[in-house]
Write a protein that holds these residues in place. Structure first.
Motif, PDB file in Angstrom:
ATOM      1  N   GLY A 182      10.388  -6.766  48.381  1.00 57.72           N
ATOM      2  CA  GLY A 182      11.568  -7.393  48.948  1.00 57.72           C
ATOM      3  C   GLY A 182      12.317  -8.215  47.922  1.00 57.72           C
ATOM      4  O   GLY A 182      11.720  -8.787  47.014  1.00 57.72           O
ATOM      5  N   LEU A 183      13.626  -8.224  48.061  1.00 58.01           N
ATOM      6  CA  LEU A 183      14.469  -9.038  47.193  1.00 58.01           C
ATOM      7  C   LEU A 183      14.568 -10.443  47.760  1.00 58.01           C
ATOM      8  O   LEU A 183      14.827 -10.633  48.944  1.00 58.01           O
ATOM      9  CB  LEU A 183      15.865  -8.440  47.087  1.00 58.01           C
ATOM     10  CG  LEU A 183      15.971  -7.183  46.244  1.00 58.01           C
ATOM     11  CD1 LEU A 183      17.309  -6.517  46.459  1.00 58.01           C
ATOM     12  CD2 LEU A 183      15.750  -7.501  44.789  1.00 58.01           C
TER      13      LEU A 183
ATOM     14  N   PRO B 272      17.705 -11.144  39.077  1.00 57.33           N
ATOM     15  CA  PRO B 272      17.224 -10.971  40.456  1.00 57.33           C
ATOM     16  C   PRO B 272      15.758 -11.395  40.555  1.00 57.33           C
ATOM     17  O   PRO B 272      15.015 -11.296  39.585  1.00 57.33           O
ATOM     18  CB  PRO B 272      17.363  -9.468  40.700  1.00 57.33           C
ATOM     19  CG  PRO B 272      18.298  -8.979  39.656  1.00 57.33           C
ATOM     20  CD  PRO B 272      18.135  -9.886  38.487  1.00 57.33           C
ATOM     21  N   ARG B 273      15.371 -11.849  41.731  1.00 58.72           N
ATOM     22  CA  ARG B 273      13.976 -12.199  41.984  1.00 58.72           C
ATOM     23  C   ARG B 273      13.489 -11.380  43.179  1.00 58.72           C
ATOM     24  O   ARG B 273      14.227 -11.197  44.151  1.00 58.72           O
ATOM     25  CB  ARG B 273      13.828 -13.690  42.262  1.00 58.72           C
ATOM     26  CG  ARG B 273      14.065 -14.548  41.028  1.00 58.72           C
ATOM     27  CD  ARG B 273      13.696 -16.004  41.254  1.00 58.72           C
ATOM     28  NE  ARG B 273      14.461 -16.651  42.303  1.00 58.72           N
ATOM     29  CZ  ARG B 273      15.600 -17.302  42.119  1.00 58.72           C
ATOM     30  NH1 ARG B 273      16.131 -17.380  40.922  1.00 58.72           N
ATOM     31  NH2 ARG B 273      16.218 -17.875  43.132  1.00 58.72           N
ATOM     32  N   TYR B 274      12.262 -10.943  43.093  1.00 54.34           N
ATOM     33  CA  TYR B 274      11.700 -10.129  44.165  1.00 54.34           C
ATOM     34  C   TYR B 274      10.226 -10.464  44.336  1.00 54.34           C
ATOM     35  O   TYR B 274       9.631 -11.155  43.521  1.00 54.34           O
ATOM     36  CB  TYR B 274      11.877  -8.639  43.854  1.00 54.34           C
ATOM     37  CG  TYR B 274      11.243  -8.208  42.560  1.00 54.34           C
ATOM     38  CD1 TYR B 274       9.930  -7.761  42.528  1.00 54.34           C
ATOM     39  CD2 TYR B 274      11.948  -8.272  41.366  1.00 54.34           C
ATOM     40  CE1 TYR B 274       9.338  -7.379  41.330  1.00 54.34           C
ATOM     41  CE2 TYR B 274      11.364  -7.888  40.167  1.00 54.34           C
ATOM     42  CZ  TYR B 274      10.064  -7.439  40.165  1.00 54.34           C
ATOM     43  OH  TYR B 274       9.479  -7.067  38.985  1.00 54.34           O
ATOM     44  N   HIS B 275       9.674  -9.993  45.423  1.00 54.44           N
ATOM     45  CA  HIS B 275       8.244 -10.159  45.655  1.00 54.44           C
ATOM     46  C   HIS B 275       7.636  -8.799  45.955  1.00 54.44           C
ATOM     47  O   HIS B 275       8.314  -7.871  46.385  1.00 54.44           O
ATOM     48  CB  HIS B 275       7.971 -11.148  46.797  1.00 54.44           C
ATOM     49  CG  HIS B 275       8.499 -10.679  48.119  1.00 54.44           C
ATOM     50  ND1 HIS B 275       9.782 -10.971  48.537  1.00 54.44           N
ATOM     51  CD2 HIS B 275       7.925  -9.948  49.094  1.00 54.44           C
ATOM     52  CE1 HIS B 275       9.971 -10.431  49.732  1.00 54.44           C
ATOM     53  NE2 HIS B 275       8.866  -9.806  50.090  1.00 54.44           N
ATOM     54  N   THR B 276       6.369  -8.691  45.681  1.00 48.25           N
ATOM     55  CA  THR B 276       5.641  -7.455  45.953  1.00 48.25           C
ATOM     56  C   THR B 276       4.404  -7.778  46.773  1.00 48.25           C
ATOM     57  O   THR B 276       4.120  -8.920  47.084  1.00 48.25           O
ATOM     58  CB  THR B 276       5.236  -6.750  44.649  1.00 48.25           C
ATOM     59  OG1 THR B 276       4.373  -7.620  43.913  1.00 48.25           O
ATOM     60  CG2 THR B 276       6.430  -6.383  43.812  1.00 48.25           C
ATOM     61  N   GLY B 277       3.674  -6.787  47.088  1.00 45.91           N
ATOM     62  CA  GLY B 277       2.485  -6.905  47.929  1.00 45.91           C
ATOM     63  C   GLY B 277       2.428  -5.624  48.742  1.00 45.91           C
ATOM     64  O   GLY B 277       2.638  -4.546  48.213  1.00 45.91           O
TER      65      GLY B 277
END
Length: 96
Positions: A87-88, A78-83
């Motif tokens: 979110g996926l 899986p790939r996700y982003h943060t900040g």
């Protein structure tokens, strides 16, 4: 170096992931009793917190009933982003 007035970003998705407190902090455990901060704390607690938690529990329970053998596709990640939010971006699921 930080300067006066610089913004400090503390993403809430990092809360309750302390390995000194939780045996397996990065695994999803719906029975875990974390100190939730997503809905605020103290006098700033969200008035709809109990309804929101119940709705989320129902969604997860119904989803897992419908897809009883769901898992991440072998060989995929899986790939996700943060900040400010988490979110996926890619969630390769298979079931059956």
């Amino acid at each position: 170096p930080m300067k006066k007035g610089d913004e400090v970003n503390m993403p809430i998705m990092l809360a309750n992931r302390d390995p000194s407190v939780y045996a397996d902090p990065h695994s999803v455990d719906i029975e875990r009793k974390p100190r939730h901060i997503a809905f605020g704390t103290g006098t700033h607690n969200c008035v709809g917190v109990n309804l929101a938690k119940r709705e989320m529990r129902i969604v997860v329970e119904e989803f897992l009933k419908a897809f009883d053998n769901i898992r991440i596709k072998p060989g995929e990640t899986p790939r996700y982003h943060t900040g400010r939010t988490f979110g996926l971006d890619y969630l390769p699921l298979v079931w059956g």
